[in-house]
Design a protein around this motif. Structure first.
Motif, PDB file in Angstrom:
ATOM      1  N   LEU A 119       4.994  67.522  80.397  1.00  0.00           N
ATOM      2  CA  LEU A 119       6.184  67.395  81.231  1.00  0.00           C
ATOM      3  C   LEU A 119       7.420  67.062  80.415  1.00  0.00           C
ATOM      4  O   LEU A 119       8.506  67.583  80.660  1.00  0.00           O
ATOM      5  N   ASP A 120       7.265  66.203  79.411  1.00  0.00           N
ATOM      6  CA  ASP A 120       8.411  65.785  78.597  1.00  0.00           C
ATOM      7  C   ASP A 120       7.886  65.162  77.309  1.00  0.00           C
ATOM      8  O   ASP A 120       6.736  64.715  77.241  1.00  0.00           O
ATOM      9  N   CYS A 121       8.745  65.149  76.310  1.00  0.00           N
ATOM     10  CA  CYS A 121       8.423  64.524  75.023  1.00  0.00           C
ATOM     11  C   CYS A 121       9.709  63.903  74.489  1.00  0.00           C
ATOM     12  O   CYS A 121      10.685  64.609  74.256  1.00  0.00           O
ATOM     13  N   TYR A 122       9.721  62.596  74.298  1.00  0.00           N
ATOM     14  CA  TYR A 122      10.949  61.908  73.934  1.00  0.00           C
ATOM     15  C   TYR A 122      10.647  60.711  73.051  1.00  0.00           C
ATOM     16  O   TYR A 122       9.480  60.312  72.871  1.00  0.00           O
ATOM     17  N   ALA A 123      11.714  60.146  72.491  1.00  0.00           N
ATOM     18  CA  ALA A 123      11.616  58.981  71.609  1.00  0.00           C
ATOM     19  C   ALA A 123      12.225  57.774  72.305  1.00  0.00           C
ATOM     20  O   ALA A 123      13.223  57.889  73.016  1.00  0.00           O
ATOM     21  N   LEU A 124      11.628  56.623  72.083  1.00  0.00           N
ATOM     22  CA  LEU A 124      12.149  55.370  72.611  1.00  0.00           C
ATOM     23  C   LEU A 124      12.977  54.671  71.537  1.00  0.00           C
ATOM     24  O   LEU A 124      12.994  55.086  70.365  1.00  0.00           O
ATOM     25  N   GLN A 125      13.653  53.617  71.950  1.00  0.00           N
ATOM     26  CA  GLN A 125      14.511  52.881  71.026  1.00  0.00           C
ATOM     27  C   GLN A 125      13.664  52.217  69.936  1.00  0.00           C
ATOM     28  O   GLN A 125      12.578  51.707  70.191  1.00  0.00           O
ATOM     29  N   THR A 126      14.209  52.240  68.726  1.00  0.00           N
ATOM     30  CA  THR A 126      13.523  51.615  67.595  1.00  0.00           C
ATOM     31  C   THR A 126      13.683  50.099  67.672  1.00  0.00           C
ATOM     32  O   THR A 126      14.785  49.591  67.863  1.00  0.00           O
ATOM     33  N   LYS A 127      12.573  49.401  67.539  1.00  0.00           N
ATOM     34  CA  LYS A 127      12.581  47.936  67.598  1.00  0.00           C
ATOM     35  C   LYS A 127      12.479  47.372  66.178  1.00  0.00           C
ATOM     36  O   LYS A 127      11.686  47.839  65.368  1.00  0.00           O
ATOM     37  N   THR A 128      13.290  46.372  65.901  1.00  0.00           N
ATOM     38  CA  THR A 128      13.312  45.733  64.584  1.00  0.00           C
ATOM     39  C   THR A 128      12.738  44.327  64.689  1.00  0.00           C
ATOM     40  O   THR A 128      13.150  43.549  65.549  1.00  0.00           O
ATOM     41  N   THR A 129      11.797  44.022  63.792  1.00  0.00           N
ATOM     42  CA  THR A 129      11.145  42.711  63.770  1.00  0.00           C
ATOM     43  C   THR A 129      11.444  42.030  62.448  1.00  0.00           C
ATOM     44  O   THR A 129      11.265  42.638  61.375  1.00  0.00           O
ATOM     45  N   GLU A 130      11.910  40.792  62.507  1.00  0.00           N
ATOM     46  CA  GLU A 130      12.196  40.009  61.299  1.00  0.00           C
ATOM     47  C   GLU A 130      10.954  39.230  60.893  1.00  0.00           C
ATOM     48  O   GLU A 130      10.316  38.571  61.727  1.00  0.00           O
ATOM     49  N   VAL A 131      10.624  39.299  59.619  1.00  0.00           N
ATOM     50  CA  VAL A 131       9.488  38.562  59.068  1.00  0.00           C
ATOM     51  C   VAL A 131      10.045  37.396  58.262  1.00  0.00           C
ATOM     52  O   VAL A 131      10.752  37.590  57.264  1.00  0.00           O
ATOM     53  N   TRP A 132       9.737  36.168  58.706  1.00  0.00           N
ATOM     54  CA  TRP A 132      10.212  34.951  58.041  1.00  0.00           C
ATOM     55  C   TRP A 132       9.125  34.388  57.142  1.00  0.00           C
ATOM     56  O   TRP A 132       7.936  34.450  57.472  1.00  0.00           O
ATOM     57  N   THR A 139      10.055  22.803  54.387  1.00  0.00           N
ATOM     58  CA  THR A 139      10.048  23.294  55.777  1.00  0.00           C
ATOM     59  C   THR A 139      11.074  24.402  56.005  1.00  0.00           C
ATOM     60  O   THR A 139      11.205  24.890  57.123  1.00  0.00           O
ATOM     61  N   LYS A 140      11.801  24.780  54.992  1.00  0.00           N
ATOM     62  CA  LYS A 140      12.811  25.823  55.145  1.00  0.00           C
ATOM     63  C   LYS A 140      12.154  27.202  55.213  1.00  0.00           C
ATOM     64  O   LYS A 140      11.171  27.466  54.520  1.00  0.00           O
ATOM     65  N   MET A 141      12.751  28.047  56.044  1.00  0.00           N
ATOM     66  CA  MET A 141      12.250  29.411  56.205  1.00  0.00           C
ATOM     67  C   MET A 141      13.357  30.404  55.854  1.00  0.00           C
ATOM     68  O   MET A 141      14.532  30.148  56.114  1.00  0.00           O
ATOM     69  N   SER A 142      12.970  31.487  55.274  1.00  0.00           N
ATOM     70  CA  SER A 142      13.920  32.529  54.884  1.00  0.00           C
ATOM     71  C   SER A 142      13.378  33.885  55.311  1.00  0.00           C
ATOM     72  O   SER A 142      12.162  34.078  55.418  1.00  0.00           O
ATOM     73  N   VAL A 143      14.308  34.822  55.543  1.00  0.00           N
ATOM     74  CA  VAL A 143      13.909  36.161  55.975  1.00  0.00           C
ATOM     75  C   VAL A 143      13.302  36.918  54.803  1.00  0.00           C
ATOM     76  O   VAL A 143      13.917  37.047  53.740  1.00  0.00           O
ATOM     77  N   ASP A 144      12.089  37.398  54.995  1.00  0.00           N
ATOM     78  CA  ASP A 144      11.391  38.110  53.925  1.00  0.00           C
ATOM     79  C   ASP A 144      11.610  39.623  54.015  1.00  0.00           C
ATOM     80  O   ASP A 144      11.884  40.277  53.013  1.00  0.00           O
ATOM     81  N   SER A 145      11.505  40.172  55.218  1.00  0.00           N
ATOM     82  CA  SER A 145      11.668  41.627  55.378  1.00  0.00           C
ATOM     83  C   SER A 145      11.927  41.951  56.843  1.00  0.00           C
ATOM     84  O   SER A 145      11.819  41.092  57.720  1.00  0.00           O
ATOM     85  N   PHE A 146      12.273  43.225  57.072  1.00  0.00           N
ATOM     86  CA  PHE A 146      12.499  43.736  58.427  1.00  0.00           C
ATOM     87  C   PHE A 146      11.530  44.887  58.664  1.00  0.00           C
ATOM     88  O   PHE A 146      11.411  45.796  57.832  1.00  0.00           O
ATOM     89  N   LEU A 147      10.852  44.841  59.792  1.00  0.00           N
ATOM     90  CA  LEU A 147       9.904  45.886  60.159  1.00  0.00           C
ATOM     91  C   LEU A 147      10.460  46.657  61.353  1.00  0.00           C
ATOM     92  O   LEU A 147      10.785  46.056  62.384  1.00  0.00           O
ATOM     93  N   LYS A 148      10.560  47.961  61.200  1.00  0.00           N
ATOM     94  CA  LYS A 148      11.057  48.813  62.279  1.00  0.00           C
ATOM     95  C   LYS A 148       9.882  49.555  62.916  1.00  0.00           C
ATOM     96  O   LYS A 148       9.125  50.236  62.226  1.00  0.00           O
ATOM     97  N   THR A 149       9.771  49.410  64.223  1.00  0.00           N
ATOM     98  CA  THR A 149       8.707  50.060  64.980  1.00  0.00           C
ATOM     99  C   THR A 149       9.281  51.276  65.700  1.00  0.00           C
ATOM    100  O   THR A 149      10.211  51.154  66.504  1.00  0.00           O
TER     101      THR A 149
END
Length: 209
Positions: A119-132, A139-149
Motif C-alpha cells: 500500500l505504501d513505503c515511507y521513512a519515519l523521522q530519524t531519532k538521535t540518542t546521546e550516549v553518556w 561522578t561527572k558524565m560526558s557525552v561519548d557519542s550520538f546514535l542515530k536510529t
C-alpha cells in the motif's frame, strides 16, 4: 603628320579644360549626403512601432495554474477477514542507514514477487540518542557519542493468512545484522507519527475551539 599632332594637342587641351571646370563646380557646390548613410544616422520612421519583432514568449504554451497542495488524507484501514489480515506495517530500524534502506527495498521486491499488495513505503523521522560516559573515579558524565536510529516502513494490504508464515520466514532468514524487524497492525497513531508535531499550531486551534 603635323595635322594629326595638332588634332591630338587640341583634344588634350579640351580635356584639361573640362577637368578644370568639373573641379571648380565640385568646390562651389555643397556636399550632398548619401541617402544610405543618412538612413543609418537618422531614423526616418520615428513613430513606427516594431510590431513585436524579436518577441518569442507569446509563442510558448501557457503554463497551467499551480494547484494548491491538498492536505494529505489518511487512507482507509482495511479490516481483517477470515482469510486475510488487516493493514500491516513492516517496521525496519537500525543505526546503519544503508542496511536499513537496502533491507526495506528487499522486502518491497519480495512482496512484488509473491503477489502481496504494497500500500505504501515511507521513512519515519530519524531519532538521535546521546550516549553518556561516566568517569571511573568521579561522578561527572560526558557525552561519548550520538546514535542515530533510522526507520523504514513497508505497509501491506490484505496479506493472505497462508502466505504470512512463508513471508515472515523468508524475511527472518535474510535479516541482516544490526537491523531490527517488527510487524504490527496499522493504526491512526502510526499515521500521525509520520508528520512533525506543531505544538504552537495545536495550541491556537485549542484556543479557537
Amino acid at each position: 603628320m603635323n595635322a594629326v599632332f595638332r588634332k591630338l594637342q587640341v583634344s588634350a587641351t579640351q580635356q584639361a579644360f573640362v577637368l578644370n571646370q568639373a573641379l571648380t563646380t565640385c568646390r562651389a557646390t555643397p556636399s550632398i549626403q548619401h541617402p544610405v548613410w543618412a538612413s543609418v544616422n537618422e531614423r526616418q520612421y520615428k513613430s513606427m512601432p516594431t510590431h513585436g519583432i524579436g518577441r518569442w514568449r507569446h509563442l510558448l504554451p501557457k503554463d497551467p495554474p499551480k494547484k494548491k497542495r491538498d492536505r494529505p488524507q489518511m487512507k482507509e484501514i482495511v479490516v481483517e477477514t477470515e482469510t486475510t489480515y488487516a493493514t500491516l506495517n513492516v517496521n525496519v530500524s537500525g543505526y546503519d542507514m544503508t542496511m536499513v534502506e537496502h533491507f526495506s527495498q528487499h522486502i518491497h521486491n519480495l512482496c512484488n514477487r509473491l503477489g502481496i499488495k504494497v500500500l505504501d513505503c515511507y521513512a519515519l523521522q530519524t531519532k538521535t540518542t546521546e550516549v553518556w560516559l561516566m568517569q571511573e573515579q568521579g561522578t561527572k558524565m560526558s557525552v561519548d557519542s550520538f546514535l542515530k536510529t533510522h526507520n523504514r516502513v513497508v505497509q501491506l494490504r490484505s496479506l493472505n493468512a497462508t502466505m504470512c508464515p512463508i513471508f515472515l520466514e523468508v524475511l527472518l532468514k535474510n535479516q541482516p545484522e544490526g537491523v531490527q524487524l517488527s510487524v504490527q497492525e496499522h493504526t491512526e497513531v502510526d499515521y500521525k507519527t509520520r508528520f512533525k508535531g506543531r505544538p504552537d499550531l495545536e495550541g491556537l486551534k485549542a484556543k479557537i475551539a
